[in-house]
Design a protein around this motif. Structure first.
Motif, PDB file in Angstrom:
ATOM      1  N   THR A 337       0.854  -1.189   0.000  1.00  0.00           N
ATOM      2  CA  THR A 337       0.000   0.000   0.000  1.00  0.00           C
ATOM      3  C   THR A 337       0.886   1.234   0.000  1.00  0.00           C
ATOM      4  O   THR A 337       1.953   1.253   0.629  1.00  0.00           O
ATOM      5  CB  THR A 337      -0.931   0.015   1.223  1.00  0.00           C
ATOM      6  N   HIS A 340       0.599   7.631  -2.315  1.00  0.00           N
ATOM      7  CA  HIS A 340       0.412   8.386  -3.547  1.00  0.00           C
ATOM      8  C   HIS A 340       0.987   7.577  -4.711  1.00  0.00           C
ATOM      9  O   HIS A 340       1.754   6.636  -4.508  1.00  0.00           O
ATOM     10  CB  HIS A 340       1.094   9.758  -3.465  1.00  0.00           C
ATOM     11  N   ILE A 341       0.625   7.987  -5.920  1.00  0.00           N
ATOM     12  CA  ILE A 341       1.118   7.276  -7.097  1.00  0.00           C
ATOM     13  C   ILE A 341       2.329   7.999  -7.663  1.00  0.00           C
ATOM     14  O   ILE A 341       2.540   9.192  -7.409  1.00  0.00           O
ATOM     15  CB  ILE A 341       0.029   7.133  -8.180  1.00  0.00           C
ATOM     16  N   PHE A 350      -1.149   0.999 -10.143  1.00  0.00           N
ATOM     17  CA  PHE A 350      -1.725   1.480  -8.890  1.00  0.00           C
ATOM     18  C   PHE A 350      -3.229   1.275  -8.986  1.00  0.00           C
ATOM     19  O   PHE A 350      -3.879   1.783  -9.920  1.00  0.00           O
ATOM     20  CB  PHE A 350      -1.386   2.952  -8.671  1.00  0.00           C
ATOM     21  N   LYS A 422      -8.854   1.383 -11.524  1.00  0.00           N
ATOM     22  CA  LYS A 422      -8.013   2.565 -11.331  1.00  0.00           C
ATOM     23  C   LYS A 422      -8.446   3.340 -10.082  1.00  0.00           C
ATOM     24  O   LYS A 422      -9.582   3.218  -9.609  1.00  0.00           O
ATOM     25  CB  LYS A 422      -8.085   3.462 -12.555  1.00  0.00           C
ATOM     26  N   ILE A 430      -4.601   2.890  -1.654  1.00  0.00           N
ATOM     27  CA  ILE A 430      -3.951   2.616  -2.944  1.00  0.00           C
ATOM     28  C   ILE A 430      -3.054   1.399  -2.805  1.00  0.00           C
ATOM     29  O   ILE A 430      -2.205   1.340  -1.901  1.00  0.00           O
ATOM     30  CB  ILE A 430      -3.116   3.824  -3.408  1.00  0.00           C
ATOM     31  N   LYS A 432      -0.167  -0.753  -4.695  1.00  0.00           N
ATOM     32  CA  LYS A 432       0.818  -0.797  -5.796  1.00  0.00           C
ATOM     33  C   LYS A 432       1.211  -2.242  -6.048  1.00  0.00           C
ATOM     34  O   LYS A 432       1.593  -2.963  -5.129  1.00  0.00           O
ATOM     35  CB  LYS A 432       2.063   0.032  -5.456  1.00  0.00           C
ATOM     36  N   GLU A 434       3.832  -4.348  -8.373  1.00  0.00           N
ATOM     37  CA  GLU A 434       5.023  -4.095  -9.189  1.00  0.00           C
ATOM     38  C   GLU A 434       5.609  -5.399  -9.706  1.00  0.00           C
ATOM     39  O   GLU A 434       5.750  -6.373  -8.965  1.00  0.00           O
ATOM     40  CB  GLU A 434       6.070  -3.350  -8.373  1.00  0.00           C
TER      41      GLU A 434
END
Length: 436
Positions: A337, A340-341, A350, A422, A430, A432, A434
């Motif tokens: 988490t 911000h992106i 994200f 999104k 949020i 992330k 990866e």
């Protein structure tokens, strides 16, 4: 012969000094002469003997003969027995191929278990000639005409310069005992036919035929080394290795005056048999492919792509739970988490953590898969159409994974995120994801 042998083995194989050596000994003339020669030199040796149980009591007679000889001469011996016919039947092999597979598999196991360095076998000049003729009758390239290598990995063949006549003369002069293999008298096997019928005619035509053959084979070996050197230099201009795949630039390949020879040189170790089909790929339609047992050669526009066949089922799925932060298989993913992106490439996405449903699933794409590409305002698109737009090869498509929440695609991993997950003005958390 002893002094000639001593000079040969010390000059050609100086690295054997102070090494531990296994001698593969069948009990026949050749291997008993090799054993007699080697035990006069300052090497640490032990004997290996395989009883293939193909000749009834005769096979056990060979085994007992080797055991008694080693006991009398204080030589360490390792003996094993194989049910060769059953192995050949189970794996659909000829008896000779089955015996070779069993023998060398056991040899290499013992090298590791007993901490020995090399294995010496008793192949000689006549064996080399017979192998040459066998390969010639079956059709072969230059490599098949260069004969039996004097060293192959940890296998050493120090008797290759010596003829069967030299070996027999040495055995008689030194009163060496050996066992006759009754199967050697039969013309049931191709090698015996060549040995009994063809080679005597060649030696009758030219009494020095074996010496002439050895010179010819030496020239062939030099030519083969030159071909390999040229092949390596050209390979560096034409091929590019990307992970497990090799990409051959067809525009560069076609500039070569005889590109088929280079393709054969580069690809023959990968098990391809349909060589005309391989060559036809060069001018074939994009998307065509040729398969071997373990590899695929694919025509993709101006490239030939060599890749290993995937052992993973297309139906296989892998779950990612809410507690997983690091995924190592089938891909390396990191989940965390963030507040911000950031601007990233396609290696990370994200998403709104409250919009996804665990467990997430990693799977391969299926025909008919549809998603909503990020940035396209909810318009749907087939995954297959995206692949076409991205100009992905068949191999690249097969390597692509989909990250899914329930029945919906979250991410075509490394390529495109789905619009539905999104973050927006209502997002509270949020996540992330990866690709590492």
């Amino acid at each position: 012969m002893f002094s000639k042998f001593q000079n040969h083995i010390t000059s050609r194989f100086p690295f054997l000094e102070e090494k531990k050596l296994f001698l593969a000994v069948s009990g026949g003339l050749d291997s008993m002469v090799l054993l007699h020669l080697i035990k006069q030199l300052p090497y640490e040796i032990a004997v290996l003997h395989c009883n293939f149980q193909l000749r009834g009591l005769e096979s056990f007679g060979d085994q007992n003969f080797i055991q008694e000889y080693c006991d009398q001469n204080n030589i360490q011996v390792f003996i094993t027995q194989f049910d060769t016919e059953a192995f050949a039947k189970d794996y659909k092999l000829s008896t000779q191929v089955a015996a070779r597979e069993l023998r060398y598999s056991w040899f290499y196991e013992l090298l590791e278990e007993e901490n020995f360095d090399y294995i010496l076998t008793a192949h000689h000049a006549d064996d080399n000639l017979e192998t040459f003729i066998i390969n010639l009758t079956r059709g072969t390239g230059l490599e098949g005409l260069t004969g039996i290598p004097e060293q192959n990995d940890r296998i050493i063949r120090p008797l290759l310069p010596f003829s069967r006549d030299e070996i027999l003369k040495y055995a008689e002069e030194n009163k060496i005992e050996w066992r006759e293999d009754s199967s050697n008298a039969s013309n049931k096997y191709l090698r015996n036919k060549i040995r009994h019928d063809l080679v005597p005619i060649l030696k009758e035509i030219n009494p020095n035929f074996l010496n002439a053959f050895q010179k010819t084979q030496s020239y062939l070996q030099e030519s083969h080394e030159m071909v390999e050197d040229a092949s390596i230099m050209i390979y560096q201009q034409v091929a590019k290795e990307e992970g497990d795949d090799i990409h051959f630039d067809l525009n560069q390949l076609k500039k070569l005056p005889n590109y088929k020879s280079y393709l054969y040189q580069w690809l023959n170790e990968f098990g391809f048999l349909a060589w005309n089909d391989v060559y036809d790929l060069v001018d074939g339609q994009s998307g065509k492919q040729v398969l071997s047992a373990e590899f695929r050669l694919l025509k993709n526009r101006d490239t030939l792509i060599l890749s290993p066949l995937s052992e993973m089922s297309e139906k296989e799925e892998f779950e990612i739970t809410a507690n997983d932060t690091d995924v190592n298989f089938p891909l390396k993913l990191k989940l965390c988490t963030v507040s911000h992106i950031t601007i990233d490439d396609n290696k990370a996405i994200f998403v709104d953590a409250e919009k996804i449903q665990f467990p997430l699933v990693l799977r391969k794409w299926n025909v008919g898969d549809v998603f909503q590409p990020f940035g396209m305002n909810g318009k749907s698109k087939k995954v297959s159409k995206l692949f076409k737009d991205e100009k992905l090869s068949l191999i690249e498509k097969e390597k692509t994974w989909l990250l899914c929440s329930g029945n919906e695609i979250v991410w075509i991993v490394g390529i495109r995120q789905d619009e539905r997950f999104k973050i927006d003005n209502t997002t509270n958390k949020i996540l992330k994801i990866e690709l590492l």
